[in-house]
Design an enzyme around this catalytic site. Sequence first.
Site, short mmCIF file in Angstrom:
data_model
loop_
_atom_site.label_atom_id
_atom_site.label_comp_id
_atom_site.label_asym_id
_atom_site.label_seq_id
_atom_site.Cartn_x
_atom_site.Cartn_y
_atom_site.Cartn_z
CE LYS A 100 8.07 -92.96 19.07
NZ LYS A 100 8.09 -92.57 20.49
CE LYS A 112 15.03 -89.04 20.67
NZ LYS A 112 14.44 -87.77 21.08
CE LYS A 115 12.61 -96.82 27.41
NZ LYS A 115 12.90 -95.61 26.81
#
Length: 319
Positions: A192, A110, A189
């Site tokens: 979003k 992240k 993959k």
Amino acid sequence: MRILTGIQPSGKLHWGNYFGAMKSMFDLQAKGENFMFIANFHAMTTVRDGAALRAATKDVALDYLACGLDPEKTVMYRQSDVPEVQELAWYLSCLTPMGLLERCHSYKDKLAHGLEATHGLFAYPVLMAADILIMQADLVPVGKDQKQHLEVTRDLAQKFNNAYGETFKLPDAYIPETVATIPGTDGQKMSKSYHNTIELFEPNGSIKKKVMGIVTDSKTMEEPKEPEGNSIYELYKLFATPEEVADMAAHFRAGNYGYGHAKKALLEAYHRLFDPFRAKREELAKDGDTLEDILRAGAAKARAAAAPTMEKVRAAVGL
Ligand code: ADP
Ligand code: TRP
């Protein structure tokens, strides 16, 4: 057997979520005592707009109900309706080594995608452990990317049990290997964060545009093609019957079968599965009261299920 899963309301759900997470939950629905919650506390690590969070929470609930969640068989609730998870997360936090969280791939990924390094993001797996342990779940259906979080959960359960005596069950992840990673429209993959998703209920026109836009190599229609590893074929496998899949593979290998043909077949297979779900979703969306009633009833059952564990935990930690 108690089965629990959670999903963040942090964007519209997509094919990757359906086949990677939702479907295995529906498949298990008849096999145990089921809990499914909408992780709105977790979503606050990325969503900073209250109205958007509220809307996304409702959207997730509608998506699950439309696609097959049966509120008679599965307790569906909002994470924030069981505020005791925050309390438990604190007790677990006090036993969590920093190094354990520093090693979490999801946190590092992240940050690599530009998210701010907040304490919430860092401590995310501790709250996730609390979600699972508070319900004494045996089995947790999740995508492959959540495997490490389940290991952290087991680790924290063990640490708590060692420190305070046997309190928590050690849960197992349930990750069907067949649906390990669903590819997105660009072949990476589907996620979003990569802007390559096909949402479950986006307008039909836009679904068609995205399916037709799936990236392929530049082989001509006449050339024979190897289906394995091709995104269209991989996605088709999720929607089609084994006979239909074998048929597409044979067509690809024989040649004179273009990517356009395969995309059309994929689109048809999507509609076959999702058109009835879409109709159900439209029905449910018209009736806000039913949805709220389901979530409230779910909250009451979830809190009741968490209560005995929390009593035991508070007594154990000395409160
Ligand atoms: P996103 O990657 O779009 O942010 P999330 O991380 O919120 O999706 O994923 C929610 C759930 O859906 C997780 O259990 C995750 O493993 C599953 N999932 C998401 N994308 C995929 C994918 N492409 N393939 C398989 N499972 C997926
Ligand atoms: N971390 C999960 C995800 O991003 C969502 C989640 C939060 C969860 N708490 C959970 C999943 C507990 C299963 C069990 O997909």
